[in-house]
Design an enzyme around this catalytic site. Structure first.
Site, PDB file in Angstrom:
ATOM      1  N   GLY A 106      73.625 -12.635  79.459  1.00 17.11           N
ATOM      2  CA  GLY A 106      73.435 -11.681  78.372  1.00 17.11           C
ATOM      3  C   GLY A 106      73.843 -10.276  78.750  1.00 17.11           C
ATOM      4  CB  ILE A 131      67.185 -17.834  73.046  1.00 14.31           C
ATOM      5  CG1 ILE A 131      66.138 -16.823  73.519  1.00 14.31           C
ATOM      6  CG2 ILE A 131      67.320 -18.999  74.014  1.00 14.31           C
ATOM      7  CD1 ILE A 131      64.723 -17.371  73.533  1.00 14.31           C
ATOM      8  CG  ASP A 132      66.577 -12.462  72.842  1.00 13.89           C
ATOM      9  OD1 ASP A 132      65.670 -13.174  72.370  1.00 13.89           O
ATOM     10  OD2 ASP A 132      66.476 -11.831  73.905  1.00 13.89           O
ATOM     11  CE  LYS A 218      52.490 -18.559  49.027  1.00 13.99           C
ATOM     12  NZ  LYS A 218      53.468 -17.741  49.767  1.00 13.99           N
TER      13      LYS A 218
END
Length: 328
Positions: A106, A131-132, A218
């Site tokens: 990264g 993953i970001d 809800k």
């Protein structure tokens, strides 16, 4: 120089992400296909400084495309931040006869690679593995698709419990500076509210949203919180704040943590990593350097490392609008 390159190194650096092994496999097998020797550099820049090398051939990377993590390991390395540390690394690469390398990682990994190539005029190509999904120059980074699918799967399970007990769950996901995981997984999992660093929702708006959810009938709610959210409180403080101001809610917290980095990569990440690995090796042999392989509009492109590390990718404003509509 490019036509004379006969030995290329490959390593992973920074945080691991699903699909890194697929990228390693692709680099190694592309080298084998083109009759180039490939050397695995273990433990990132730390291993580079210590000469932790191993020659890899096509059979060395059998049965790893489906595995998470990285067979080459990864490590943080403060010493590489110094000129002396980078000199050590260069000396080890020269001793081994490595003439170029592919770094899979990264922002921090690319920053180190850029400094190195500027000092030693050493051919370098980067592959974005994080993953970001926060690297400028690529619509997707390796591991992002797997991570959001992991998060959605976890939220689906949490919702079963939330519905059974009429509870409100705050689910914290990774994303210190960007909210790509939170936003995409939140929309995909049907979260009632999504808190991301790019938007300061504000505590009052959050309370108003939860009140509306309750009034609409809800009986349970899911709120996704990126770990870098700017609302001003961490996820446990948010829980206490809501319990204080909306005692009608039974609130729980789930921090997904590093499970988001693990697991078998999705088909999308495996294919993306395979494509990027081929492009990285071919780019080195074409004389390219200081570049990162990225994907835009399904096409592979190169972006200068200096640009890739300048800033984070911007959040998808259209997806934010979709999220606002879906949480009505």
């Amino acid at each position: 120089m490019a036509s004379e390159i006969k030995k290329i190194g490959v390593f992973t650096s920074g945080g691991d992400s699903p699909g890194m092994n697929a990228a390693i496999r692709s680099v190694v097998r592309t080298c084998a296909y083109l009759n180039i020797e490939c050397v695995g550099i273990y433990r990132g820049y730390q291993g580079m400084m210590e000469g932790d090398f191993k020659t890899l051939d096509a059979r060395s990377v059998n049965n790893i495309i489906n595995k998470g993590g990285t067979i080459l390991k990864s490590a943080r390395c403060d010493e590489f931040r110094t000129k002396e540390g980078r000199q050590k690394a260069y000396d080890q690469l020269t001793k081994e006869g490595i003439q170029a390398f592919v770094v899979i990682g990264g922002n921090g990994s690319f920053t180190g690679a850029l400094l190195f190539t500027e000092e030693f005029d050493f051919p370098v190509i980067g592959i974005p593995g994080t993953i970001d999904n926060d690297i400028l120059g690529s619509s997707f980074t390796i591991g992002f698709d797997t991570a959001i699918n992991t998060v959605v799967d976890a939220i689906d399970k949490i919702r079963d419990t939330a519905s059974s007990h009429n509870r409100l769950f705050f689910v914290e996901v990774m994303g210190r500076d960007v909210g790509h995981i939170a936003l995409n997984a939140g929309v995909g999992a049907g979260a009632e509210e999504i808190l991301i660093p790019e938007q300061n929702l504000g505590l009052e708006r959050l309370l108003d949203s939860l009140k509306r959810s309750k009034a609409s009938g809800k009986s349970s709610s899911i709120v996704i919180v990126a770990e870098g959210d700017k609302i001003g409180k961490n996820v446990f403080e948010l829980k206490e704040y809501v319990e204080e101001h909306l005692p009608i809610y039974d609130v729980r917290v789930s921090v997904l943590g590093h499970m988001q980095r693990g697991g078998n990569p999705t088909c999308f990440d495996r294919v993306l990593a395979s494509r990027m690995g081929v492009k990285a090796v071919e780019s080195i042999l074409e004389g390219k350097s200081n570049q990162m392989v990225g994907i835009r509009d399904t096409k592979l492109v190169l972006t200068p490392l200096a640009e890739a590390i300048k800033a984070h990718t911007e959040i998808d404003e259209e997806l934010i609008r979709v999220s606002d509509i879906m949480t009505t």
